[in-house]
Design a protein around this motif. Structure first.
Motif, PDB file in Angstrom:
ATOM      1  N   PHE A 139       0.849  -1.184   0.000  1.00 16.58           N
ATOM      2  CA  PHE A 139       0.000   0.000   0.000  1.00 16.58           C
ATOM      3  C   PHE A 139       0.886   1.236   0.000  1.00 16.58           C
ATOM      4  O   PHE A 139       2.088   1.164   0.298  1.00 16.58           O
ATOM      5  N   ILE A 140       0.283   2.370  -0.335  1.00 18.29           N
ATOM      6  CA  ILE A 140       0.987   3.646  -0.320  1.00 18.29           C
ATOM      7  C   ILE A 140       0.544   4.415   0.917  1.00 18.29           C
ATOM      8  O   ILE A 140      -0.641   4.456   1.241  1.00 18.29           O
ATOM      9  N   ALA A 141       1.503   5.029   1.596  1.00 17.54           N
ATOM     10  CA  ALA A 141       1.194   5.826   2.790  1.00 17.54           C
ATOM     11  C   ALA A 141       2.030   7.096   2.773  1.00 17.54           C
ATOM     12  O   ALA A 141       3.149   7.116   2.249  1.00 17.54           O
ATOM     13  N   VAL A 142       1.458   8.139   3.338  1.00 17.80           N
ATOM     14  CA  VAL A 142       2.124   9.436   3.434  1.00 17.80           C
ATOM     15  C   VAL A 142       2.624   9.620   4.854  1.00 17.80           C
ATOM     16  O   VAL A 142       1.866   9.495   5.814  1.00 17.80           O
ATOM     17  N   ASP A 143       3.907   9.943   4.978  1.00 14.19           N
ATOM     18  CA  ASP A 143       4.526  10.212   6.268  1.00 14.19           C
ATOM     19  C   ASP A 143       5.202  11.571   6.169  1.00 14.19           C
ATOM     20  O   ASP A 143       6.258  11.705   5.554  1.00 14.19           O
ATOM     21  N   ASP A 169       5.544   6.916   0.164  1.00 13.59           N
ATOM     22  CA  ASP A 169       6.295   5.691  -0.116  1.00 13.59           C
ATOM     23  C   ASP A 169       5.390   4.471  -0.072  1.00 13.59           C
ATOM     24  O   ASP A 169       4.253   4.525   0.410  1.00 13.59           O
ATOM     25  N   ILE A 170       5.932   3.364  -0.588  1.00 15.56           N
ATOM     26  CA  ILE A 170       5.218   2.089  -0.625  1.00 15.56           C
ATOM     27  C   ILE A 170       5.652   1.252   0.571  1.00 15.56           C
ATOM     28  O   ILE A 170       6.842   1.159   0.887  1.00 15.56           O
ATOM     29  N   TYR A 171       4.669   0.640   1.234  1.00 16.65           N
ATOM     30  CA  TYR A 171       4.923  -0.229   2.379  1.00 16.65           C
ATOM     31  C   TYR A 171       4.397  -1.627   2.069  1.00 16.65           C
ATOM     32  O   TYR A 171       3.522  -1.811   1.210  1.00 16.65           O
ATOM     33  N   GLU A 172       4.927  -2.578   2.808  1.00 16.04           N
ATOM     34  CA  GLU A 172       4.516  -3.972   2.656  1.00 16.04           C
ATOM     35  C   GLU A 172       4.277  -4.557   4.035  1.00 16.04           C
ATOM     36  O   GLU A 172       5.013  -4.269   4.986  1.00 16.04           O
ATOM     37  N   ILE A 173       3.233  -5.385   4.170  1.00 17.43           N
ATOM     38  CA  ILE A 173       2.897  -5.979   5.463  1.00 17.43           C
ATOM     39  C   ILE A 173       2.325  -7.361   5.231  1.00 17.43           C
ATOM     40  O   ILE A 173       1.713  -7.636   4.180  1.00 17.43           O
ATOM     41  N   GLY A 174       2.520  -8.263   6.199  1.00 18.11           N
ATOM     42  CA  GLY A 174       1.957  -9.595   6.098  1.00 18.11           C
ATOM     43  C   GLY A 174       0.458  -9.598   6.306  1.00 18.11           C
ATOM     44  O   GLY A 174      -0.112  -8.685   6.910  1.00 18.11           O
ATOM     45  N   ALA A 175      -0.190 -10.651   5.849  1.00 19.95           N
ATOM     46  CA  ALA A 175      -1.647 -10.745   5.968  1.00 19.95           C
ATOM     47  C   ALA A 175      -2.102 -10.774   7.417  1.00 19.95           C
ATOM     48  O   ALA A 175      -3.257 -10.433   7.715  1.00 19.95           O
ATOM     49  N   ASP A 176      -1.206 -11.167   8.336  1.00 25.93           N
ATOM     50  CA  ASP A 176      -1.550 -11.196   9.758  1.00 25.93           C
ATOM     51  C   ASP A 176      -1.090  -9.949  10.495  1.00 25.93           C
ATOM     52  O   ASP A 176      -1.186  -9.873  11.722  1.00 25.93           O
TER      53      ASP A 176
END
Length: 696
Positions: free
Chosen positions: A509-513, A518-525
């Protein structure tokens, strides 16, 4: 209050807009306006600071535990120790005006608000600018008389300056709903005298309406085909300019009309853009936003309404667009919004006489509407600063940080101001739920009283999406038929473009900080959160390729391009992705998209850098589409009622069903198991216009 109580008072959710004002020692606390009033004046505090003050005041001297404070003020989110400490420090600073008030730390428990019983227990603070002088001797009466005369002269000058330069805007005094119509009302324009409001209204097309701000029914001003919107009053208040667009996407027309009852005439046309917004620089000159050539950044321009002559006012070298210009009442400055990335805006002030610009606000928050105060010394704007929507005011000379005028209970949009202290503001109903379009009806993914957007479905039927149901945009996942759970705890900042990996184990997903996108990645859990890019540049349209690498579109001054995120986090141009504006991926990992000036659908196959036309002659107007196994699903005429259509790889296009209340700000998706269509339903989104009275 000689002994510290460790009883933990129980509080429900603190909604500041519903909290009554109360007295605290010598201060008057107004939670709804985030305002403290003391003997020497009033001042604003931040939203979290006011929540903390209300919690401690309700405890009536008892200690409030740290966990209790986090539960109430941060909705139970996990925060750092520094965040709470900063909030306490800011509250202590805000209460310095009354030396009887103290916020005490209670070891191993939390904090309490203490009021000293005797006013003399703490010496009042001395103004550092005050000088103590000995009494003048009687043998110098002429010196004393001169001093008195001088003080009188200075006092007179200060009084005159105060009349010329009014005190700054500090809060919203009152407000009322001006429109409440089924079609929704947008783009308000308040006349200079504050007596008349013009706005756009409509379902299939927008027309201009006019009404008194005191009473009376609205009067329709336009009834042509196409859309009429973005009205702007001339400085004298006898004319309006507005924008006219049609469904073809042709450059917009800029119109001028005498009020009341005059016929509209065309003053000029945009070069590229099908829509814009307007403001008057003087009685003959408009400012607006437009692109001067394909693949250039939208900029602020001027137009002579008598000759049609145009010229550039701003010359952006970076960002996505300059837009929404607003001329100051004194005509010396033009304020506009420079879009750095989705959800990241800067406010820029252009000095007309010096032909120079400077940033007013550039800390990375989204801005939706803006207007000047009558003295040209402040700017009122709507923004998501602090993680929730609200109205804010900023000093043009940047003497202090922007101050909140309203709590974040309503979403605000475009703003218009009169020559007094009134503003007209769009008020949006920020509610939407995710729906699955099935052959026999609709099914909700996980209904809640919130704004749910940007869905994507993995191979096991779990839906990932963005929701503000916790108070700020966060990433959530709803298993097929199960209850949604929150995966992120960011506490603010825009988030969008949610995409499952092909195996359904990770989400990008894309997030603004701050000012960085930038693009972030996270596990399904919810495990393994990591940042995949670190350049902070504008990004959109995240997809996963067949090789398991992430792609996105970067829009720059020299044009847009598909970028590939390598395993080491670096980004490189994807061969064949030049000029792409919108992109999706198919279940087998191929990339589909269109270019800015060419709405034909193109496809990039792995290993082949040459894009080819996916469906000969097929074009789409709206970016609400997704690739299925057998063709393209898309929405036609997205809005209050849209047609869900399907175009197979070969064969005729057909409509599958009608969908009501489609949220045009959200993405769409399909379930890869059966191609069920998922979209955001606004549930009858309402857009009204409110009239706000500001106080100084």
């Amino acid at each position: 209050m000689n002994e510290i109580s460790t009883i933990r008072p129980r509080f429900g959710r603190i909604v500041l807009a519903l909290e009554p004002s109360f007295d605290l020692s010598a201060l008057k606390v107004r939670p709804a306006s985030l305002q403290l009033v003391g003997p020497e004046g009033s001042w604003q505090v931040e939203h979290k600071v006011m929540q903390l003050l209300v919690v401690l005041a309700k405890a009536e001297g008892a200690a409030v535990g740290r966990d209790e404070i986090v539960d109430v003020c941060w909705d139970g989110r996990i925060i750092s120790e520094d965040a709470l400490n900063r909030c306490v420090s800011r509250l202590r600073k805000a209460l310095q005006a009354d030396p009887r008030l103290a916020v005490e730390a209670v070891p191993k428990i939390g904090y309490r608000l203490k009021i000293l019983e005797e006013a003399g227990a703490v010496a009042p603070k001395t103004n550092p600018n005050t000088v103590t002088q000995k009494p003048a001797r009687s043998r110098w009466p002429w010196l004393l008389a001169g001093a008195v005369a001088g003080v009188a002269l200075i006092a007179g000058g200060v009084a005159l300056y105060t009349r010329v330069q009014p005190r700054p805007v500090t809060a919203v005094q009152s407000w009322q709903i001006m429109t409440s119509e089924a079609e929704g009302t947008i783009r308000p324009a308040l006349s200079p005298d504050g007596a008349t409001l013009i706005y756009s209204r409509g379902r299939s097309s927008l027309d201009l309406y006019m009404r008194s701000t005191r009473d009376g029914a609205p009067v329709r001003l336009t009834s042509d085909s196409g859309d009429e919107y973005s009205p702007a009053w001339s400085p004298k208040g006898d004319r309006i300019a507005f924008v006219k667009s049609d469904e073809t996407g042709a450059p917009c027309r800029i119109m001028v009309m005498t009020i009341p009852g005059g016929a509209a005439r065309e003053a000029g046309r945009c070069v590229i853009d099908p829509g814009t917004s307007l403001s008057w620089l003087d009685e003959r000159t408009l400012v607006y936003a437009d692109r001067t050539a394909p693949r250039t950044i939208r900029r602020i321009r001027t137009m002579d309404i008598e000759t049609g002559a145009t010229a550039d006012l701003s010359r952006p070298r970076e960002g996505l667009a300059d837009q929404d210009p607003q001329v100051s009442p004194d005509g010396r400055s033009v304020l506009f919004r420079r879009i750095k990335s989705v959800g990241v805006d800067e406010l820029i002030i252009h000095d007309v006489r010096r032909n120079a610009e400077r940033p007013l606000i550039n800390d990375g928050d989204g801005v939706y509407g803006l207007a000047w105060t009558r003295d040209s010394r402040q700017v009122v704007f709507s923004s998501n600063r602090g993680g929730d929507p609200g109205l804010w005011v900023a000093d043009v000379n940047r003497r202090r940080a922007p101050q909140r005028l309203s709590v974040g209970l309503m979403a605000f949009g475009r703003i218009s101001a009169d020559a007094g202290d009134q503003i007209a503001v769009e008020i949006h109903n920020q509610r939407s739920r995710l729906e699955i379009a099935l052959p026999d009806g609709l099914r909700s993914v996980d209904p809640a009283e919130a704004m749910d957007t940007d869905p994507d479905v993995n191979v096991r039927g779990s839906t990932a999406f963005i929701s503000n149901r916790s108070g700020s945009p966060e990433l959530w996942v709803a298993p097929d038929g199960g209850k949604a759970v929150r995966l992120t705890h960011r506490g603010g900042g825009a988030m969008y473009d949610v995409r499952w990996s092909p195996d359904g184990r990770k989400i990008a997903f894309i997030a603004v900080d701050g000012r960085n996108t930038d693009i972030y990645e996270i596990g399904a859990d919810g495990s393994g959160l990591r940042r995949r890019t670190s350049d902070g540049k504008a990004k959109a349209n995240v997809v996963w390729g067949a090789d398991g690498l992430i792609r996105y579109i970067h829009d720059a001054a020299d044009g847009s391009h598909v970028m590939r995120v390598e395993a080491d986090g670096s980004s490189r141009p994807e061969p064949g992705g030049e000029g792409w504006q919108v992109m999706r991926s198919s279940p087998d990992g191929r990339l589909y998209g269109w270019r800015r000036e060419d709405r034909r659908l193109w496809v990039l196959t792995p290993g082949d850098p040459t894009p080819r036309e996916a469906i000969a002659g097929f074009r789409m107007q709206d970016p609400y589409w997704v690739i299925g196994r057998d063709g393209v699903y898309f929405l036609a005429n997205a809005g209050r009622q849209a047609g869900l259509r399907f175009r197979p790889w070969s064969g005729p296009e057909r409509e599958l069903r009608r969908l009501d209340n489609v949220a045009w700000t959200s993405d769409v998706a399909i379930d890869p198991r059966d191609d069920s269509f998922v979209y955001a339903n606004t549930g009858g989104e309402v857009r009204d216009i409110g009239l706000f009275k500001l106080t100084r």
